[in-house]
Motif scaffolding. Structure first.
Motif, PDB file in Angstrom:
ATOM      1  N   TRP A   1       4.417   5.617   1.977  1.00 51.15           N
ATOM      2  CA  TRP A   1       5.555   4.735   1.684  1.00 51.15           C
ATOM      3  C   TRP A   1       6.876   5.445   1.926  1.00 51.15           C
ATOM      4  O   TRP A   1       7.903   4.795   2.142  1.00 51.15           O
ATOM      5  CB  TRP A   1       5.466   4.229   0.247  1.00 51.15           C
ATOM      6  N   ARG A   2       6.873   6.801   1.893  1.00 50.97           N
ATOM      7  CA  ARG A   2       8.103   7.548   2.197  1.00 50.97           C
ATOM      8  C   ARG A   2       8.266   7.759   3.701  1.00 50.97           C
ATOM      9  O   ARG A   2       9.228   8.384   4.138  1.00 50.97           O
ATOM     10  CB  ARG A   2       8.075   8.906   1.494  1.00 50.97           C
ATOM     11  N   ARG A   3       7.293   7.253   4.464  1.00 48.70           N
ATOM     12  CA  ARG A   3       7.270   7.406   5.914  1.00 48.70           C
ATOM     13  C   ARG A   3       6.954   8.827   6.347  1.00 48.70           C
ATOM     14  O   ARG A   3       7.332   9.248   7.454  1.00 48.70           O
ATOM     15  CB  ARG A   3       8.549   6.871   6.565  1.00 48.70           C
ATOM     16  N   ASP A   4       6.277   9.591   5.490  1.00 49.95           N
ATOM     17  CA  ASP A   4       5.665  10.831   5.959  1.00 49.95           C
ATOM     18  C   ASP A   4       4.500  10.422   6.851  1.00 49.95           C
ATOM     19  O   ASP A   4       3.791   9.455   6.582  1.00 49.95           O
ATOM     20  CB  ASP A   4       5.126  11.668   4.798  1.00 49.95           C
TER      21      ASP A   4
ATOM     22  N   TYR B   1     -10.680   4.579   3.010  1.00 48.74           N
ATOM     23  CA  TYR B   1      -9.593   3.658   2.717  1.00 48.74           C
ATOM     24  C   TYR B   1     -10.186   2.397   2.091  1.00 48.74           C
ATOM     25  O   TYR B   1     -11.266   1.935   2.476  1.00 48.74           O
ATOM     26  CB  TYR B   1      -8.840   3.294   4.000  1.00 48.74           C
ATOM     27  N   ASP B   2      -9.466   1.781   1.174  1.00 51.33           N
ATOM     28  CA  ASP B   2     -10.022   0.652   0.424  1.00 51.33           C
ATOM     29  C   ASP B   2      -9.956  -0.675   1.174  1.00 51.33           C
ATOM     30  O   ASP B   2     -10.799  -1.546   0.946  1.00 51.33           O
ATOM     31  CB  ASP B   2      -9.298   0.517  -0.915  1.00 51.33           C
ATOM     32  N   TYR B   3      -8.959  -0.866   1.987  1.00 44.95           N
ATOM     33  CA  TYR B   3      -8.761  -2.171   2.633  1.00 44.95           C
ATOM     34  C   TYR B   3      -8.659  -1.990   4.145  1.00 44.95           C
ATOM     35  O   TYR B   3      -8.022  -1.049   4.625  1.00 44.95           O
ATOM     36  CB  TYR B   3      -7.497  -2.859   2.104  1.00 44.95           C
ATOM     37  N   TRP B   4      -9.271  -2.955   4.858  1.00 43.35           N
ATOM     38  CA  TRP B   4      -9.350  -2.873   6.315  1.00 43.35           C
ATOM     39  C   TRP B   4      -9.030  -4.222   6.954  1.00 43.35           C
ATOM     40  O   TRP B   4      -9.351  -5.276   6.397  1.00 43.35           O
ATOM     41  CB  TRP B   4     -10.757  -2.453   6.737  1.00 43.35           C
ATOM     42  N   GLY B   5      -8.427  -4.148   8.134  1.00 46.59           N
ATOM     43  CA  GLY B   5      -8.265  -5.344   8.938  1.00 46.59           C
ATOM     44  C   GLY B   5      -9.498  -5.589   9.781  1.00 46.59           C
ATOM     45  O   GLY B   5     -10.462  -4.812   9.747  1.00 46.59           O
ATOM     46  N   GLN B   6      -9.447  -6.666  10.551  1.00 42.59           N
ATOM     47  CA  GLN B   6     -10.613  -7.063  11.348  1.00 42.59           C
ATOM     48  C   GLN B   6     -10.664  -6.345  12.685  1.00 42.59           C
ATOM     49  O   GLN B   6     -11.693  -6.366  13.366  1.00 42.59           O
ATOM     50  CB  GLN B   6     -10.589  -8.574  11.581  1.00 42.59           C
TER      51      GLN B   6
ATOM     52  N   GLU C   1      -2.049   7.885  -2.297  1.00 41.15           N
ATOM     53  CA  GLU C   1      -1.289   8.592  -1.287  1.00 41.15           C
ATOM     54  C   GLU C   1      -2.228   9.562  -0.578  1.00 41.15           C
ATOM     55  O   GLU C   1      -2.806  10.450  -1.190  1.00 41.15           O
ATOM     56  CB  GLU C   1      -0.107   9.338  -1.903  1.00 41.15           C
ATOM     57  N   TRP C   2      -2.383   9.337   0.711  1.00 45.46           N
ATOM     58  CA  TRP C   2      -3.279  10.149   1.554  1.00 45.46           C
ATOM     59  C   TRP C   2      -4.701  10.203   1.000  1.00 45.46           C
ATOM     60  O   TRP C   2      -5.197  11.258   0.613  1.00 45.46           O
ATOM     61  CB  TRP C   2      -2.724  11.562   1.753  1.00 45.46           C
TER      62      TRP C   2
ATOM     63  N   PHE D   1       0.815  -1.209   0.000  1.00 44.73           N
ATOM     64  CA  PHE D   1       0.000   0.000   0.000  1.00 44.73           C
ATOM     65  C   PHE D   1       0.849   1.260   0.000  1.00 44.73           C
ATOM     66  O   PHE D   1       1.879   1.328   0.658  1.00 44.73           O
ATOM     67  CB  PHE D   1      -0.920   0.008   1.217  1.00 44.73           C
ATOM     68  N   SER D   2       0.358   2.250  -0.689  1.00 44.84           N
ATOM     69  CA  SER D   2       1.017   3.548  -0.641  1.00 44.84           C
ATOM     70  C   SER D   2       0.859   4.164   0.746  1.00 44.84           C
ATOM     71  O   SER D   2       1.816   4.682   1.319  1.00 44.84           O
ATOM     72  CB  SER D   2       0.419   4.475  -1.690  1.00 44.84           C
TER      73      SER D   2
END
Length: 120
Positions: A51-54, A107-112, A100-101, A29-30
């Motif tokens: 991904w740049r850790r901003d 957000y498209d994907y989520w955990g449980q 990015e942001w 993920f970005s």
């Protein structure tokens, strides 16, 4: 298949620390982020990292106590939570998106989710 799997939640006392982990598989993920939802409240953005850790944080009360980080080689995002307070009790969710942001509500994907309970 894309999966986000959170771990590290639990029951702790006020002032304790926890580190949440979220391992992504099937996609890089970005932007990855942590959200939380307390009982009877709406889900809220805690922190995000690209991904740049901003990094960006949500409400000011977590700044200085919570730290988001990311290991791109492991495709994992972390949330270090220090000096926990009872009001931090919530289900914490990891999210990922190719953009990015992206909008915090989309957000498209989520955990449980993983439960964090802080006793006084």
């Amino acid at each position: 298949q894309v999966q986000l799997v959170e771990s590290g939640g639990g029951l702790v006392q006020a002032g304790d620390s926890l580190r949440l982990s979220c391992a992504a598989s099937g996609r890089t993920f970005s932007t990855m982020a942590w959200f939380r939802q307390a009982p009877g409240k709406e889900r809220e953005f805690v922190a995000g990292i690209n991904w740049r850790r901003d990094i960006t944080y949500g409400e000011s009360s977590v700044k200085g106590r919570f730290t988001i980080s990311r290991d791109n080689a492991k495709n994992t995002v972390y949330l270090q939570m220090n000096s926990l307070k009872p009001e931090n009790t919530a289900v914490y969710y990891c999210a990922g998106d190719d953009r990015e942001w992206p909008p915090q509500s989309n957000y498209d994907y989520w955990g449980q989710g993983t439960q964090v309970t802080v006793s006084s």
